[in-house]
Design an enzyme around this catalytic site. Structure first.
Site, PDB file in Angstrom:
ATOM      1  N   LYS A  83      -5.695  -9.660  13.608  1.00  9.81           N
ATOM      2  CA  LYS A  83      -6.817 -10.553  13.929  1.00  9.81           C
ATOM      3  C   LYS A  83      -7.731 -10.669  12.718  1.00  9.81           C
ATOM      4  CE  LYS A  83      -8.982 -10.748  18.314  1.00  9.81           C
ATOM      5  NZ  LYS A  83      -9.577  -9.981  19.434  1.00  9.81           N
TER       6      LYS A  83
HETATM    7  C1  E4P Z   1     -10.933 -11.907  21.909  1.00 14.46           C
HETATM    8  O1  E4P Z   1      -9.897 -11.610  21.411  1.00 14.46           O
HETATM    9  C2  E4P Z   1     -12.091 -11.019  22.067  1.00 14.46           C
HETATM   10  O2  E4P Z   1     -11.641  -9.693  22.012  1.00 14.46           O
HETATM   11  C3  E4P Z   1     -12.794 -11.168  23.375  1.00 14.46           C
HETATM   12  O3  E4P Z   1     -12.194 -12.123  24.207  1.00 14.46           O
HETATM   13  C4  E4P Z   1     -14.273 -11.244  23.270  1.00 14.46           C
HETATM   14  O4  E4P Z   1     -14.816 -11.381  24.563  1.00 14.46           O
HETATM   15  P1  E4P Z   1     -16.344 -11.088  24.917  1.00 14.46           P
HETATM   16  O5  E4P Z   1     -17.142 -12.304  24.556  1.00 14.46           O
HETATM   17  O6  E4P Z   1     -16.339 -10.858  26.388  1.00 14.46           O
HETATM   18  O7  E4P Z   1     -16.747  -9.880  24.116  1.00 14.46           O
END
Ligand code: E4P
Length: 216
Positions: A83
Site C-alpha cells: 500500500k
Molecule cells: C483502507 O485500506 C483503510 O485501511 C481503511 O479503509 C480506512 O478506514 P477508516 O476511515 O475507517 O479508518
C-alpha cells in the site's frame, strides 16, 4: 464483488475467514499499531489464514525510500500487496514498484484525479476512502461512480477498492456503483448478515414446529 476485511487482527481475520466469504485483507499503520508482535510476524500469520491478497502499507515519505521499503514488504510473502499513499513521491514510487512486478494498492485516495494518476502509474488497486469523505460533508460514493466511469472509458485495469466503509448501505451502494472490491471493518461484516425479521421469522417457525410436535 470481492470482500476484503479491513483489520490486522488475526482473531478477526480467522472469524471472517471461517464464514467462507473472505477474498483478502487490508491493513494500515493504525491497524498494525493495535496488534502484538512484529510487522513481519503479523503479516505472515495473516497470509497463512487468507487465500487472497494482503495489503501492507509503507511508512516512508521520500520516493526512493518508499521503493526500498516496498521491496522489503513485498518479499515477506507472495500474497502481499504494498500500500502506497498517493503523494507526489508516492506516485513516482508506484510507477517504479509496479513496473518491477510488485502489486500496489494506492491508498488515501480522495479525488478522481488521484485515481486517474494511480491507474496511469500501473496500480493494481485504488482505494477511495468513502467514509472519510462523508465525514467532511462530501458524498464518498460519488467518487466511486466517477472513478468507475473514467476507468471504463479508458480500459484501465486498476481495481476499485472501496475503503473506509462504515455501513451495509455503503456496501450496497459500492456494489451498485461497480466497485471491484470492498474492504470491510469486522463490525460491518456482521451487520451484512443480520436482519431482525430473519431472527423473528426463525423464532416463529421453531415455536410453531415445537408446538406441533408436542401435540403429537
Ligand atoms: C483502507 O485500506 C483503510 O485501511 C481503511 O479503509 C480506512 O478506514 P477508516 O476511515 O475507517 O479508518
Amino acid at each position: 464483488m470481492k470482500f476484503f476485511i479491513d483489520t490486522a487482527s488475526v482473531k478477526e481475520i480467522q472469524e471472517a475467514n471461517a464464514m467462507g466469504i473472505l477474498d483478502g485483507v487490508t491493513t494500515n499503520p493504525t491497524h498494525m499499531s493495535k496488534e502484538e508482535g512484529t510487522f513481519e510476524d503479523i503479516l505472515l500469520r495473516i497470509c497463512e489464514i487468507v487465500d487472497g491478497p494482503v495489503s501492507a502499507e509503507v511508512v516512508s515519505l521520500k520516493w526512493e525510500e518508499i521503493v526500498a521499503e516496498a521491496g522489503k514488504i513485498a518479499k515477506i510473502h507472495p500474497k502481499i500487496v504494498v500500500k502506497i499513499p498517493i503523494t507526489l513521491d508516492g506516485l513516482k514510487a508506484i510507477k517504479r514498484v509496479s513496473s518491477e512486478g510488485i502489486r500496489v494498492n494506492v491508498t488515501l485516495c480522495f479525488s478522481a484525479t488521484q485515481a486517474l494518476l494511480a491507474a496511469k502509474a500501473g496500480a493494481t488497486y485504488i482505494s477511495p476512502f468513502i467514509g472519510r469523505l462523508d465525514d467532511i460533508g462530501h458524498e464518498g460514493m460519488e467518487l466511486i461512480r466517477t472513478i468507475r466511469e473514467i476507468y471504463d472509458n479508458y480500459g484501465f485495469e486498476t481495481q476499485i477498492l472501496a475503503a473506509s466503509v462504515r455501513s451495509p448501505q455503503h456496501v450496497v451502494q459500492a456494489a451498485l456503483a461497480g466497485a471491484d472490491v470492498v474492504t470491510l471493518p469486522p463490525a460491518v461484516i456482521k451487520q451484512l448478515l443480520a436482519h431482525p425479521l430473519t431472527d423473528i421469522g426463525l423464532k416463529r417457525f421453531l415455536d410453531d414446529w415445537n408446538a406441533w410436535k408436542q401435540k403429537k
